[in-house]
Design an enzyme around this catalytic site. Structure first.
Site, PDB file in Angstrom:
ATOM      1  N   GLY A  48       0.788  -1.223   0.000  1.00 24.48           N
ATOM      2  CA  GLY A  48       0.000   0.000   0.000  1.00 24.48           C
ATOM      3  C   GLY A  48       0.822   1.274   0.000  1.00 24.48           C
ATOM      4  CG  HIS A  49       4.020   3.832   2.024  1.00 27.92           C
ATOM      5  ND1 HIS A  49       5.324   4.235   1.829  1.00 27.92           N
ATOM      6  CD2 HIS A  49       3.405   4.886   2.594  1.00 27.92           C
ATOM      7  CE1 HIS A  49       5.493   5.467   2.289  1.00 27.92           C
ATOM      8  NE2 HIS A  49       4.332   5.878   2.757  1.00 27.92           N
ATOM      9  CG  PHE A  50       3.130   5.175  -2.371  1.00 31.48           C
ATOM     10  CD1 PHE A  50       1.941   5.640  -1.824  1.00 31.48           C
ATOM     11  CD2 PHE A  50       4.329   5.720  -1.933  1.00 31.48           C
ATOM     12  CE1 PHE A  50       1.947   6.666  -0.885  1.00 31.48           C
ATOM     13  CE2 PHE A  50       4.340   6.738  -0.991  1.00 31.48           C
ATOM     14  CZ  PHE A  50       3.153   7.209  -0.455  1.00 31.48           C
TER      15      PHE A  50
END
Length: 145
Positions: A48-50
């Site tokens: 999720g990052h990224f």
């Protein structure tokens, strides 16, 4: 003195996916410590990052600094089996370079002050000789209850 991952896990309670120190390269008890974290794309934070451009979160770089400092505390005291190390403050955290999968973070922590159960540290993360992050922080050592 090199400390491998197995011994690191003897000294601090962190485990996957939150163990952020892979090896200690040098330690001078009651003074300083240097260790590494190999950053890989398989780590959960990168989902999720990224997703399109994985970047190591700054807060996890600070956590790696704190975990390495906890190893220094443990080695300085001789044991932390009956103690817990808690982060109290983070000061002047600065992030100067992107850290991404494939990088090796060289983490260095120095004891600035130690009074009773309160320890103050300065720490840096470097990648390829460039400062990626730096911070000062305070930790408290308490007896386990």
């Amino acid at each position: 003195m090199i400390i491998d991952i197995t011994e690191i896990m003897d000294w601090i309670p962190h485990r996957y996916p939150f163990l952020l120190v892979d090896r200690v390269l040098k330690i001078d008890p009651n003074k300083s410590i240097t260790g590494i974290k190999n950053v890989t794309v398989n780590e959960p934070q990168f989902t999720g990052h990224f997703p399109a451009r994985p970047v190591m979160p700054g807060v996890l770089m600070v956590e790696a600094m704190a975990q390495l400092a906890a190893v220094l505390v443990a080695k300085s005291l001789g044991s932390t089996k009956n103690k817990e190390v808690f982060l109290m403050t983070i000061e002047n955290a600065k992030f100067r370079r992107i850290v991404q999968p494939g990088d090796t973070m060289y983490i260095h922590a120095v004891i600035d002050q130690q009074r009773a159960n309160v320890w103050k540290f300065s720490s840096t993360v470097t990648v390829e000789g460039e400062i990626a992050a730096e911070s000062k922080f305070t930790a408290m050592i308490k007896d386990k209850t």
